[in-house]
Write a protein that holds these residues in place. Structure first.
Motif, PDB file in Angstrom:
ATOM      1  N   VAL A  66       0.835  -1.204   0.000  1.00 27.06           N
ATOM      2  CA  VAL A  66       0.000   0.000   0.000  1.00 27.06           C
ATOM      3  C   VAL A  66       0.870   1.254   0.000  1.00 27.06           C
ATOM      4  O   VAL A  66       0.624   2.213  -0.754  1.00 27.06           O
ATOM      5  CB  VAL A  66      -0.946  -0.009   1.216  1.00 27.06           C
ATOM      6  N   LEU A  67       1.903   1.283   0.834  1.00 24.28           N
ATOM      7  CA  LEU A  67       2.787   2.441   0.894  1.00 24.28           C
ATOM      8  C   LEU A  67       3.503   2.664  -0.434  1.00 24.28           C
ATOM      9  O   LEU A  67       3.600   3.803  -0.918  1.00 24.28           O
ATOM     10  CB  LEU A  67       3.812   2.262   2.016  1.00 24.28           C
ATOM     11  N   VAL A  68       3.996   1.596  -1.029  1.00 24.21           N
ATOM     12  CA  VAL A  68       4.724   1.724  -2.289  1.00 24.21           C
ATOM     13  C   VAL A  68       3.800   2.182  -3.415  1.00 24.21           C
ATOM     14  O   VAL A  68       4.167   3.044  -4.233  1.00 24.21           O
ATOM     15  CB  VAL A  68       5.407   0.395  -2.650  1.00 24.21           C
ATOM     16  N   MET A  69       2.604   1.642  -3.478  1.00 20.37           N
ATOM     17  CA  MET A  69       1.665   2.050  -4.525  1.00 20.37           C
ATOM     18  C   MET A  69       1.324   3.532  -4.411  1.00 20.37           C
ATOM     19  O   MET A  69       1.284   4.256  -5.408  1.00 20.37           O
ATOM     20  CB  MET A  69       0.398   1.202  -4.454  1.00 20.37           C
ATOM     21  N   ALA A  70       1.074   4.005  -3.179  1.00 20.14           N
ATOM     22  CA  ALA A  70       0.779   5.425  -2.994  1.00 20.14           C
ATOM     23  C   ALA A  70       1.945   6.293  -3.435  1.00 20.14           C
ATOM     24  O   ALA A  70       1.757   7.377  -4.011  1.00 20.14           O
ATOM     25  CB  ALA A  70       0.449   5.692  -1.524  1.00 20.14           C
ATOM     26  N   LEU A 118      10.722  10.388  -8.843  1.00 21.56           N
ATOM     27  CA  LEU A 118      12.063  10.077  -8.361  1.00 21.56           C
ATOM     28  C   LEU A 118      12.073   9.204  -7.117  1.00 21.56           C
ATOM     29  O   LEU A 118      12.925   8.312  -6.984  1.00 21.56           O
ATOM     30  CB  LEU A 118      12.814  11.387  -8.074  1.00 21.56           C
ATOM     31  N   THR A 119      11.159   9.430  -6.197  1.00 23.03           N
ATOM     32  CA  THR A 119      11.214   8.755  -4.901  1.00 23.03           C
ATOM     33  C   THR A 119      11.186   7.230  -5.009  1.00 23.03           C
ATOM     34  O   THR A 119      11.948   6.559  -4.303  1.00 23.03           O
ATOM     35  CB  THR A 119      10.066   9.250  -4.001  1.00 23.03           C
ATOM     36  N   PRO A 120      10.344   6.616  -5.864  1.00 23.16           N
ATOM     37  CA  PRO A 120      10.409   5.150  -5.973  1.00 23.16           C
ATOM     38  C   PRO A 120      11.769   4.653  -6.446  1.00 23.16           C
ATOM     39  O   PRO A 120      12.231   3.593  -5.999  1.00 23.16           O
ATOM     40  CB  PRO A 120       9.315   4.823  -6.998  1.00 23.16           C
ATOM     41  N   ALA A 121      12.418   5.400  -7.339  1.00 23.89           N
ATOM     42  CA  ALA A 121      13.749   4.995  -7.789  1.00 23.89           C
ATOM     43  C   ALA A 121      14.745   5.033  -6.637  1.00 23.89           C
ATOM     44  O   ALA A 121      15.592   4.133  -6.492  1.00 23.89           O
ATOM     45  CB  ALA A 121      14.208   5.904  -8.926  1.00 23.89           C
ATOM     46  N   MET A 122      14.669   6.075  -5.805  1.00 25.19           N
ATOM     47  CA  MET A 122      15.533   6.156  -4.635  1.00 25.19           C
ATOM     48  C   MET A 122      15.262   4.993  -3.680  1.00 25.19           C
ATOM     49  O   MET A 122      16.189   4.424  -3.090  1.00 25.19           O
ATOM     50  CB  MET A 122      15.312   7.486  -3.921  1.00 25.19           C
ATOM     51  N   LEU A 123      13.999   4.623  -3.521  1.00 25.35           N
ATOM     52  CA  LEU A 123      13.653   3.522  -2.632  1.00 25.35           C
ATOM     53  C   LEU A 123      14.207   2.203  -3.158  1.00 25.35           C
ATOM     54  O   LEU A 123      14.753   1.391  -2.399  1.00 25.35           O
ATOM     55  CB  LEU A 123      12.139   3.433  -2.467  1.00 25.35           C
ATOM     56  N   VAL A 124      14.087   1.974  -4.465  1.00 22.57           N
ATOM     57  CA  VAL A 124      14.628   0.750  -5.061  1.00 22.57           C
ATOM     58  C   VAL A 124      16.132   0.658  -4.817  1.00 22.57           C
ATOM     59  O   VAL A 124      16.657  -0.411  -4.446  1.00 22.57           O
ATOM     60  CB  VAL A 124      14.312   0.707  -6.571  1.00 22.57           C
ATOM     61  N   VAL A 149       9.969  -3.013  -7.002  1.00 24.11           N
ATOM     62  CA  VAL A 149      10.379  -2.992  -8.418  1.00 24.11           C
ATOM     63  C   VAL A 149       9.202  -3.337  -9.323  1.00 24.11           C
ATOM     64  O   VAL A 149       8.985  -2.677 -10.358  1.00 24.11           O
ATOM     65  CB  VAL A 149      11.556  -3.954  -8.646  1.00 24.11           C
ATOM     66  N   VAL A 150       8.430  -4.345  -8.969  1.00 22.62           N
ATOM     67  CA  VAL A 150       7.301  -4.762  -9.810  1.00 22.62           C
ATOM     68  C   VAL A 150       6.266  -3.640  -9.918  1.00 22.62           C
ATOM     69  O   VAL A 150       5.790  -3.309 -11.014  1.00 22.62           O
ATOM     70  CB  VAL A 150       6.660  -6.050  -9.248  1.00 22.62           C
ATOM     71  N   ILE A 151       5.909  -3.023  -8.791  1.00 22.58           N
ATOM     72  CA  ILE A 151       4.915  -1.946  -8.826  1.00 22.58           C
ATOM     73  C   ILE A 151       5.447  -0.749  -9.604  1.00 22.58           C
ATOM     74  O   ILE A 151       4.738  -0.144 -10.422  1.00 22.58           O
ATOM     75  CB  ILE A 151       4.531  -1.546  -7.390  1.00 22.58           C
ATOM     76  N   PHE A 152       6.705  -0.401  -9.394  1.00 19.47           N
ATOM     77  CA  PHE A 152       7.323   0.744 -10.071  1.00 19.47           C
ATOM     78  C   PHE A 152       7.357   0.526 -11.584  1.00 19.47           C
ATOM     79  O   PHE A 152       6.953   1.397 -12.371  1.00 19.47           O
ATOM     80  CB  PHE A 152       8.730   0.942  -9.509  1.00 19.47           C
ATOM     81  N   LEU A 153       7.830  -0.633 -12.011  1.00 22.51           N
ATOM     82  CA  LEU A 153       7.918  -0.908 -13.449  1.00 22.51           C
ATOM     83  C   LEU A 153       6.535  -1.017 -14.084  1.00 22.51           C
ATOM     84  O   LEU A 153       6.346  -0.601 -15.238  1.00 22.51           O
ATOM     85  CB  LEU A 153       8.716  -2.189 -13.680  1.00 22.51           C
ATOM     86  N   ALA A 212       5.408   1.326 -17.197  1.00 23.55           N
ATOM     87  CA  ALA A 212       5.073   0.709 -18.480  1.00 23.55           C
ATOM     88  C   ALA A 212       3.634   0.979 -18.901  1.00 23.55           C
ATOM     89  O   ALA A 212       3.253   0.618 -20.018  1.00 23.55           O
ATOM     90  CB  ALA A 212       5.308  -0.801 -18.396  1.00 23.55           C
ATOM     91  N   THR A 213       2.860   1.618 -18.049  1.00 21.52           N
ATOM     92  CA  THR A 213       1.450   1.870 -18.391  1.00 21.52           C
ATOM     93  C   THR A 213       1.142   3.364 -18.311  1.00 21.52           C
ATOM     94  O   THR A 213       1.281   4.088 -19.284  1.00 21.52           O
ATOM     95  CB  THR A 213       0.533   1.068 -17.448  1.00 21.52           C
ATOM     96  N   ALA A 214       0.736   3.847 -17.169  1.00 16.97           N
ATOM     97  CA  ALA A 214       0.278   5.229 -17.044  1.00 16.97           C
ATOM     98  C   ALA A 214       1.367   6.247 -17.345  1.00 16.97           C
ATOM     99  O   ALA A 214       1.101   7.297 -17.948  1.00 16.97           O
ATOM    100  CB  ALA A 214      -0.268   5.454 -15.631  1.00 16.97           C
TER     101      ALA A 214
END
Length: 646
Positions: free
Chosen positions: A254-258, A265-271, A293-297, A301-303
């Motif tokens: 839930v936290l990662v999706m939000a 940038l922030t998801p890349a830093m988290l990865v 990684v799965v949620i980020f990619l 790849a979509t939105a």
């Protein structure tokens, strides 16, 4: 007769000792209240809020810092007092501007308010074919959709009604995950709260304004807290362990999706941080990093694919170009005594905290082992310098993501000896033994030497200096960031009256409500054009601008907007001098091709006359090299010394 000698005293020594910390806290807040009531922000100079503040503000800040230090280092004090002092610090740091200024700060905050308003007006997401470059915000809509819902829930006209208080609210959001992360490695209250204090003092970069980054950073820390503190610790096996693992996986998801749907940038830093933990064997479970990684990619790849497809060539070219990634371009160089002082204050503050962190790692060898995962997370963002410039702001973002760990180890440098979780039980046993032993009697001189030596006054001076330097680092560019009510009213009148399809020309985008109608109004900021064309405008302002603005047919109109915010941004960031910009305004005002449509003490609006209205002028359309846009790229600004935007 009743013997009263056996009754407990109404005011025991222990109770008096427990309440003693309230005096510096109340004194500091009283000085702050007096300061904000006697500070005039109507005329800011190049030092921003620093020179405008009443002297009692600085006295309050010193009293608050000293009270915090003597409270946090005394183990006899109740545990809630350091938290109260940190809350007082946040009020003085993050609420002062909200109280002093009648309008919200920062052009980027006003821009995000425009995105929320557009989402509420349109009622759905749009593509680049409809709203140009601004569609990138619809590709990461999490923050804006949440704010649109909040506006509806509160029943206010727009997010501008509360966004002045967002720095305080977003800073409070960081407090809980910070405490969880620090308590993972130590139960030493001194270390935990001193680290929290240093984090907020050194956090001048300005991610706390009304922006997706402010919430994404809190989510980032929340994920790290779950991974470090809870994930994988639900049990050693069996059904209860698997159920606990599943619960924390859901929380993490839930936290990662939000975060992923709100910021680039922030998801890349988290990865990067999670990968570093796993690869260096400081966390043995691959589920958190694989989930992220799965949620980020999947989102990329979509939105987010339309923006990434267009931006990918530039992103690939930036990989490995460290010099280019940290280089500042034209219009991003601090100019003038005030801007330079602010820039060097920020550098001094960041450099000092980094040096303190290095000293803490060296002085406290137990932390190098016990808190090694936090040390890994602290260093993990550094490779991002190689990956991208992030609009010339990567250096500030890397510093921001390093800061939680940097503050922790810097706090360790200020303490004589820290306790980790492994040493907590031994310390508790030793404390219990000391309680059963008679206290050793020491003379007054010995007590003074023990309690008020260099170990007390040295760290206090460091905290006082850092807390004071935060103010120019954070508020030193308020001349750029503050838009008085007259400026808000002028720009609001322009966008209320401009017909759909109109063009607004301005020196730069540093004015409020610049994106109030980005779905129907085009913009051209001429200081962002090629320098050669800027030179043409300086040589012949009215003639060149009239040519650039021509080609807008009725009922649409072309407007030239000049405000004090643009002037301040241009002067303090090395674009054009005040004399040059004023000459542009004077040329437009004197030209028969333009007519004045609105004016007040904060600026003026001129409308380009149609060819049939002006004899001898002929519209030729925008010259080659100019750029008429419906917004800007996706990258947010920040409080960095580069652009002065947050």
């Amino acid at each position: 007769m009743t013997d009263l000698s056996d009754l407990p005293p109404l005011w025991s020594g222990r109770r008096a000792l427990g309440l003693r910390p309230v005096l510096p806290l109340l004194a500091a807040l009283a000085l702050w209240l007096y300061a904000v009531r006697h500070t005039d922000v109507s005329r800011l100079d190049d030092y921003g809020l620093v020179t405008a503040l009443h002297p009692s503000f600085w006295a309050g800040l010193a009293v608050l810092t000293a009270g915090f230090w003597f409270t946090v280092r005394d183990r006899r004090r109740p545990g809630g007092w350091p938290a109260a002092y940190v809350l007082g610090l946040l009020v003085m740091e993050r609420a002062t501007q909200a109280v002093l200024y009648p309008t919200p700060l920062y052009a980027w905050a006003w821009k995000h308010d425009g995105v929320v308003d557009h989402l509420l007006t349109v009622g759905g997401l749009q593509s680049a074919d409809q709203i140009g470059d601004m569609a990138v915000y619809d590709q990461w809509p999490g923050f804006f959709a949440a704010q649109a819902a909040l506006v509806r829930l509160l029943g206010v006209d727009s997010a501008a009604m509360y966004m002045a208080w967002w720095p305080l609210a977003s800073s409070l959001l960081l407090l809980f995950p910070l405490l969880l992360i620090y308590r993972t490695f130590t139960e030493d209250r001194r270390l935990i709260w001193t680290a929290v204090w240093l984090f907020f003092v050194a956090n001048w970069v300005g991610q706390d304004y009304f922006s997706p980054q402010s919430v994404a950073f809190a989510l980032h820390l929340g994920v790290l807290a779950v991974v470090l503190r809870r994930y994988g610790r639900s049990g050693t096996g069996g059904g209860s362990g698997r159920r606990g693992q599943a619960v924390w996986t859901v929380v993490l998801t839930v936290l990662v999706m939000a975060m992923v749907i709100s910021h680039q940038l922030t998801p890349a830093m988290l990865v990067v941080s999670l990968l570093a933990l796993v690869l260096l064997r400081r966390h043995r479970d691959w589920v958190p990093v694989a989930t992220t990684v799965v949620i980020f990619l999947a989102w990329c790849a979509t939105a987010a694919l339309p923006f990434l497809s267009a931006a990918m060539p530039d992103m690939i070219r930036a990989v490995g170009d460290i010099g280019g990634n940290v280089e500042r371009g034209y219009g991003a160089t601090p100019t003038g005594a005030g801007a330079l002082a602010t820039s060097w204050a920020a550098r001094l503050l960041s450099g000092s905290v980094l040096l303190l962190a290095a000293a803490g790692v060296w002085r406290q060898p137990v932390l190098r082992y016990r808190a090694m995962p936090l040390l890994v997370i602290t260093a993990a963002p550094l490779p991002m310098f190689v990956a991208s410039s992030y609009g010339s702001e990567m250096i500030f973002r890397v510093l921001m993501f390093m800061l939680p760990g940097v503050a922790f180890f810097a706090a360790a440098a200020l303490l004589p000896k820290v306790r980790t979780l492994a040493a907590a039980e031994a310390a508790a046993e030793a404390g219990a033994r000391r309680k059963t032993e008679p206290p050793a009697r020491r003379g007054i001189g010995a007590r003074l030497r023990a309690g008020f030596g260099i170990r007390v006054w040295g760290p206090l001076l460091v905290l006082l200096a850092g807390t004071a330097v935060f103010v120019p680092s954070y508020s030193g560019k308020d001349r750029i960031n503050y838009f008085p009510p007259q400026e808000v009213a002028l720009v609001g009148q322009l966008f209320d009256e401009a017909p759909e399809g109109s063009l607004v020309v301005a020196a730069n985008r540093n004015y409020p409500l610049a994106y109030a109608s980005y779905g129907s109004i085009d913009h051209y900021w001429f200081l962002e054009d090629d320098r050669s064309h800027v030179d043409e405008i300086v040589r012949d302002p009215a003639g060149t601008l009239a040519t650039d603005m021509a080609g807008v047919d009725r009922p649409s109109r072309a407007y030239f907007l000049f405000t004090q915010g643009q002037l301040a941004n241009s002067e303090m960031n090395g674009q054009l001098t005040g004399a040059q910009l004023n000459s542009v305004l004077e040329s437009v005002a004197a030209s028969p091709r333009f007519r004045l449509v609105a004016e007040n003490g904060a600026g003026a609006v001129y409308e380009l006359r149609q060819p049939e209205e002006t004899e001898g002028t002929e519209g030729k359309g925008p010259v080659e090299g100019t750029a008429v846009v419906k917004g800007t790229a996706a990258v947010e600004g920040t409080a960095g010394e580069g652009g002065g935007e947050r």
